[in-house]
Scaffold this active site. Structure first.
Site, mmCIF file in Angstrom:
data_model
loop_
_atom_site.group_PDB
_atom_site.id
_atom_site.type_symbol
_atom_site.label_atom_id
_atom_site.label_comp_id
_atom_site.label_asym_id
_atom_site.label_seq_id
_atom_site.Cartn_x
_atom_site.Cartn_y
_atom_site.Cartn_z
ATOM 1 C CG ASP A 21 -2.079 0.945 1.101
ATOM 2 O OD1 ASP A 21 -2.329 1.438 -0.029
ATOM 3 O OD2 ASP A 21 -2.729 1.229 2.117
ATOM 4 C CG ASN A 69 -7.468 -2.592 -6.215
ATOM 5 O OD1 ASN A 69 -6.537 -3.373 -6.014
ATOM 6 N ND2 ASN A 69 -7.762 -1.625 -5.347
HETATM 7 C C1 FPP Z 1 -1.869 -0.004 -3.411
HETATM 8 O O1 FPP Z 1 -1.419 1.338 -3.360
HETATM 9 C C2 FPP Z 1 -1.276 -0.720 -4.532
HETATM 10 C C3 FPP Z 1 -1.957 -1.329 -5.538
HETATM 11 C C4 FPP Z 1 -3.432 -1.340 -5.617
HETATM 12 C C5 FPP Z 1 -1.281 -1.987 -6.652
HETATM 13 C C6 FPP Z 1 -0.004 -2.707 -6.352
HETATM 14 C C7 FPP Z 1 0.662 -2.935 -7.631
HETATM 15 C C8 FPP Z 1 1.989 -2.864 -7.855
HETATM 16 C C9 FPP Z 1 3.005 -2.669 -6.822
HETATM 17 C C10 FPP Z 1 2.408 -2.973 -9.273
HETATM 18 C C11 FPP Z 1 3.230 -4.089 -9.687
HETATM 19 C C12 FPP Z 1 2.906 -5.416 -9.158
HETATM 20 C C13 FPP Z 1 3.493 -6.538 -9.579
HETATM 21 C C14 FPP Z 1 3.160 -7.799 -8.880
HETATM 22 C C15 FPP Z 1 4.449 -6.580 -10.698
HETATM 23 P P1 FPP Z 1 -2.471 2.517 -3.465
HETATM 24 O O2 FPP Z 1 -2.598 2.891 -4.909
HETATM 25 O O3 FPP Z 1 -3.763 2.123 -2.819
HETATM 26 O O4 FPP Z 1 -1.777 3.670 -2.655
HETATM 27 P P2 FPP Z 1 -2.489 4.847 -1.828
HETATM 28 O O5 FPP Z 1 -3.160 4.200 -0.648
HETATM 29 O O6 FPP Z 1 -1.346 5.743 -1.428
HETATM 30 O O7 FPP Z 1 -3.453 5.530 -2.752
#
Ligand code: FPP
Length: 251
Positions: A21, A69
Site C-alpha cells: 500500500d 480495485n
Molecule cells: C496499493 O497502493 C497498490 C496497488 C493497488 C497496486 C499494487 C501494484 C503494484 C506494486 C504494481 C506491480 C505489481 C506486480 C506484482 C508486478 P495505493 O494505490 O492504494 O496507494 P495509496 O493508498 O497511497 O493511494
C-alpha cells in the site's frame, strides 16, 4: 540496525503475505500521477521477492489487485493491467535466476485478456522452479474466495461427492483458492494503514500482523528483514497460554 544478521534461520515464517500500500501517496508526494507510484512499486516487488527467496521463505503472496480495485478510475485500472503485463514479461529473468515459481490466486479469468495470457505464460515458464513460490493475488478478495468455496462445496454436496457431515475447517480449506499453500504466518502492510482490506481473511486467522509506515515504493530488503525479525520476537500462542508453548527446559 542490521536485522538480517539477527534473523534466526530456524524460525523463519514459511509464508509471508504483503498488502503493498501507499503507491498513490508516494507519487502524489512527488507531484506525480498515481501510476508513477505503481511503476516504482515494481522495484520493491523485485527486491522483496529476491530477498525472501534468498532467506529461504517458501511462499510470498502479494496483494496486487483486489476485486474492489476495479472501482478505481479506468485510467488507473488500465495502467495497472499494462504494468502487470510488462512486469511479468520483464521480470521473467529475475524469476528464473532466483528459481522462483509464479502462481496466482483470484478470479484471474476475468482479468484483461492480455494480462491473463501473460500471466498464464509466466506461470507455465516458471512451473519447474522450486526455491520459492511467488503468489500474486489478482482480482482476489477474501470474501470472494470464501463464497466461491461455499458454492463449490454446496455443488459437491448436491451431487453426492461429499456428505454434509464431512464439511470441516480442513475440508473447507481444500476448496479455497489457496489450497496449495500453507496459511501465512506473517502479514505485512505498508503505508501506515491498519486494515486487512478483504485479503486472506480465512487464511490469516492466526497470522502475526506487522504494520509499517514505509510506503510500498520505498520498501526494500532491509524493511523485509526488520519485519521478519519483529515476527521472530513474538510469542504465538494459538489460544493456549505461555507455559504450554515453551519448550520444557525453558519453563
Ligand atoms: C496499493 O497502493 C497498490 C496497488 C493497488 C497496486 C499494487 C501494484 C503494484 C506494486 C504494481 C506491480 C505489481 C506486480 C506484482 C508486478 P495505493 O494505490 O492504494 O496507494 P495509496 O493508498 O497511497 O493511494
Amino acid at each position: 540496525m542490521d536485522y538480517k544478521e539477527k534473523i534466526d534461520p530456524a524460525k523463519l515464517p514459511q509464508h509471508i503475505a504483503i498488502i503493498m500500500d501507499g503507491n498513490g501517496r508516494w507519487a502524489q508526494n512527488r507531484g506525480q500521477v498515481r501510476v508513477f507510484g505503481h511503476q516504482n512499486g515494481v522495484e520493491s516487488v523485485r527486491q522483496t521477492a529476491t530477498a525472501a527467496a534468498e532467506l529461504g521463505i517458501k511462499y510470498l503472496t502479494l496483494y496486487a489487485f483486489s476485486t474492489e480495485n476495479w472501482k478505481r478510475p479506468k485510467i488507473e485500472v488500465d495502467a495497472l493491467m499494462n504494468l502487470l503485463v510488462s512486469s511479468l514479461s520483464s521480470e521473467l529473468g529475475t524469476l528464473m535466476d532466483n528459481n522462483i515459481r509464479l502462481r496466482a490466486i483470484g478470479d484471474v479469468s476475468h482479468l484483461d485478456q492480455e494480462c491473463y495470457s501473460q500471466l498464464q505464460e509466466t506461470i507455465g515458464l516458471t512451473s519447474g522452479n522450486t526455491r520459492m513460490e511467488l503468489i500474486l493475488a489478482l482480482n482476489y478478495s477474501g470474501k470472494w474466495d470464501i463464497a466461491t468455496a461455499a458454492r463449490k462445496i454446496a455443488e459437491d454436496a448436491v451431487t453426492g461427492k461429499i456428505n454434509t457431515d464431512d464439511i470441516s475447517q480442513e475440508l473447507f480449506g481444500t476448496y479455497l483458492d489457496t489450497k496449495d499453500f500453507p496459511d501465512p504466518e506473517l502479514l505485512i502492510r505498508t503505508s501506515g494503514e491498519y486494515r486487512i482490506s478483504n485479503f486472506l481473511i480465512w487464511q490469516m486467522a492466526y497470522s502475526e500482523l506487522y504494520f509499517t509506515p514505509v510506503l510500498w515504493p520505498d520498501f526494500r530488503k532491509a524493511d523485509l528483514y526488520e519485519a521478519i525479525y519483529d515476527f521472530q520476537q513474538r510469542e504465538r500462542r494459538f489460544g493456549m497460554i505461555s507455559e504450554q508453548i515453551k519448550p520444557a527446559d525453558d519453563k
